[in-house]
Design an enzyme around this catalytic site. Structure first.
Site, PDB file in Angstrom:
ATOM      1  N   HIS A   1       4.922  23.194 -32.790  1.00  0.00           N
ATOM      2  CA  HIS A   1       4.841  24.299 -32.409  1.00  0.00           C
ATOM      3  C   HIS A   1       5.496  25.649 -33.244  1.00  0.00           C
ATOM      4  CE1 HIS A   1       3.249  22.875 -28.204  1.00  0.00           C
ATOM      5  NE2 HIS A   1       2.293  23.044 -29.378  1.00  0.00           N
TER       6      HIS A   1
ATOM      7  N   SER B   1      -0.385  24.697 -27.931  1.00  0.00           N
ATOM      8  CA  SER B   1      -0.852  25.135 -29.340  1.00  0.00           C
ATOM      9  C   SER B   1      -2.002  26.234 -29.157  1.00  0.00           C
ATOM     10  CB  SER B   1      -1.337  24.065 -30.215  1.00  0.00           C
ATOM     11  OG  SER B   1      -2.326  23.363 -29.459  1.00  0.00           O
TER      12      SER B   1
ATOM     13  N   GLU C   1     -11.334  20.105 -26.608  1.00  0.00           N
ATOM     14  CA  GLU C   1     -10.552  19.160 -25.800  1.00  0.00           C
ATOM     15  C   GLU C   1     -11.702  18.292 -25.035  1.00  0.00           C
ATOM     16  OE1 GLU C   1      -7.506  18.433 -24.774  1.00  0.00           O
ATOM     17  OE2 GLU C   1      -8.515  16.827 -23.523  1.00  0.00           O
TER      18      GLU C   1
ATOM     19  N   GLY D   1     -12.951  16.265 -31.156  1.00  0.00           N
ATOM     20  CA  GLY D   1     -12.200  17.250 -32.123  1.00  0.00           C
ATOM     21  C   GLY D   1     -12.680  16.677 -33.403  1.00  0.00           C
TER      22      GLY D   1
ATOM     23  N   ASP E   1      -4.233  17.369 -33.805  1.00  0.00           N
ATOM     24  CA  ASP E   1      -3.228  16.908 -32.853  1.00  0.00           C
ATOM     25  C   ASP E   1      -3.560  15.990 -31.886  1.00  0.00           C
ATOM     26  OD1 ASP E   1      -0.740  16.826 -31.593  1.00  0.00           O
ATOM     27  OD2 ASP E   1      -0.822  18.669 -30.422  1.00  0.00           O
TER      28      ASP E   1
HETATM   29  N1  SAM Z   1      -2.537  20.545 -29.325  1.00  0.00           N
HETATM   30  C1  SAM Z   1      -1.716  20.486 -27.839  1.00  0.00           C
HETATM   31  C2  SAM Z   1      -0.768  21.166 -28.197  1.00  0.00           C
HETATM   32  O1  SAM Z   1       0.108  21.147 -28.973  1.00  0.00           O
HETATM   33  O2  SAM Z   1      -0.214  21.925 -27.115  1.00  0.00           O
HETATM   34  C3  SAM Z   1      -1.661  19.080 -27.391  1.00  0.00           C
HETATM   35  C4  SAM Z   1      -2.709  18.010 -27.544  1.00  0.00           C
HETATM   36  S1  SAM Z   1      -2.391  16.392 -27.152  1.00  0.00           S
HETATM   37  C5  SAM Z   1      -1.356  15.703 -28.129  1.00  0.00           C
HETATM   38  C6  SAM Z   1      -3.964  15.659 -27.264  1.00  0.00           C
HETATM   39  C7  SAM Z   1      -5.342  16.224 -26.490  1.00  0.00           C
HETATM   40  O3  SAM Z   1      -6.323  15.655 -27.302  1.00  0.00           O
HETATM   41  C8  SAM Z   1      -5.039  15.571 -25.349  1.00  0.00           C
HETATM   42  O4  SAM Z   1      -5.114  16.848 -24.323  1.00  0.00           O
HETATM   43  C9  SAM Z   1      -6.185  14.809 -24.833  1.00  0.00           C
HETATM   44  O5  SAM Z   1      -6.992  14.872 -23.711  1.00  0.00           O
HETATM   45  C10 SAM Z   1      -7.333  15.528 -26.180  1.00  0.00           C
HETATM   46  N2  SAM Z   1      -8.116  14.335 -26.914  1.00  0.00           N
HETATM   47  C11 SAM Z   1      -8.042  12.998 -26.720  1.00  0.00           C
HETATM   48  N3  SAM Z   1      -9.206  12.564 -27.415  1.00  0.00           N
HETATM   49  C12 SAM Z   1      -9.854  13.570 -27.719  1.00  0.00           C
HETATM   50  C13 SAM Z   1     -10.850  13.836 -28.862  1.00  0.00           C
HETATM   51  N4  SAM Z   1     -11.668  12.971 -29.400  1.00  0.00           N
HETATM   52  N5  SAM Z   1     -11.401  14.881 -29.211  1.00  0.00           N
HETATM   53  C14 SAM Z   1     -10.730  16.139 -28.510  1.00  0.00           C
HETATM   54  N6  SAM Z   1      -9.619  16.180 -27.811  1.00  0.00           N
HETATM   55  C15 SAM Z   1      -9.114  14.841 -27.409  1.00  0.00           C
END
Ligand code: SAM
Length: 283
Positions: free
Chosen positions: A18, A98, A116, A142, A162
């Site tokens: 971050h 983020s 998400e 994503g 991420d």
């Molecule tokens: N980017 C966030 C932050 O920095 O605050 C944290 C994200 S966390 C590491 C990863 C997130 O991706 C989780 O909330 C999870 O539910 C989501 N996730 C898992 N597989 C995914 C996908 N294929 N596409 C989008 N989101 C996904």
């Protein structure tokens, strides 16, 4: 999907990710022209640090809590710490993820898209941004979003990728997605987060990028202890087309990003072996 970011919010990896993200977005504001911000794996937007998940692991105590206890923060932390101060409460009770940081730093003319896949997390993300007309939230994979949303009409943008890294195949998925995304939007800034656990796994990913990846690609790592393949001992960020705010050299000849990560390594160390690393994979 078992991963829930609430257990890890505000940990040392979030601080690293971050702080670099905030520095990069802040830099984009130097030009008036609107930009697009895409967060492919966004999480919920905000985490209650007094909640069951954050309290169960206490990971934030080794991350943001230690950072806030330092007297004179590194100057490159200003955009990150200002956002934390504005969004998190005093004392810090809510940790902005983020998407919350991006939305806080972006201007009225900028556009933001947050994806998400977890239905509950998407609901919370949607609720958090319901009054922000600049933001669109999507319950969507994503990697699919990268294909659907790039290139942005603004032709200026930053993408944070991420993923949760629940299994090792994520590195391959990330490599493929980056390759495809750059064919659509070669001038974009891409930030790809990865865990440092087993260095042979993250090392193979970096070697692949060094051989076949795009030009102007840098990797940055923060290690809070010596490497140990059984646990996450470090946090990594590949940056494609890094903004000047990260690469700018100080009087000591070090880049702003390396100087920041060395400062963090000294403050967030958990055991001997803490260090920072910077490497141009391709210049
Ligand atoms: N980017 C966030 C932050 O920095 O605050 C944290 C994200 S966390 C590491 C990863 C997130 O991706 C989780 O909330 C999870 O539910 C989501 N996730 C898992 N597989 C995914 C996908 N294929 N596409 C989008 N989101 C996904």
């Amino acid at each position: 999907m078992n991963y829930r970011h609430a257990y890890h919010a505000g940990n040392f990896a979030d601080v690293m990710k971050h702080a670099l993200l905030a520095l990069a977005v802040e830099h984009m504001k130097k030009k008036d022209k609107p930009f697009f911000l895409l967060d492919t794996h966004a999480g919920t937007g905000m985490t209650d640090l007094s909640g069951v998940e954050a309290q169960k692991t206490g990971e934030y105590l080794q991350g943001i809590a230690r950072l806030l206890a330092t007297d004179t923060p590194h100057p490159a932390l200003t955009p990150y710490l200002d956002a934390i101060g504005a969004l998190g409460g005093d004392p810090l009770t809510q940790y902005p993820g983020s998407p919350a940081l991006m939305a806080h730093l972006a201007r009225p003319q900028d556009r933001l898209a947050f994806c998400e896949l977890h239905p509950e997390d998407t609901q919370r993300l949607r609720a958090y941004f319901r009054r922000d007309a600049r933001v669109k939230t999507f319950e969507m994979d994503g990697y699919t979003a990268l294909r659907a949303m790039l290139p942005p009409k603004e032709r200026r943008g930053l993408v944070l990728i991420d993923p949760p890294f629940e299994d090792r195949s994520e590195f391959a998925a990330l490599t493929r997605a980056l390759d495809d995304a750059l064919r659509r939007f070669a001038t974009g800034t891409f930030l790809l987060w990865y865990p440092v656990k087993d260095p042979s796994v993250s090392g193979a990913f970096l070697e692949h990028l060094a051989e076949h990846g795009p030009a102007r690609t840098l990797t940055l790592e923060l290690h809070v202890m010596a490497t140990n393949p059984t646990r996450m001992t470090g946090s990594g960020m590949v940056v494609v087309n890094p903004p000047f705010a990260l690469t700018e050299q100080g009087p000591d000849g070090k880049s702003a990003a390396l100087s920041l990560l060395e400062w963090l390594a000294a403050r967030l160390a958990q055991a001997p072996g803490a260090r920072a690393r910077e490497e141009w994979l391709r210049e």
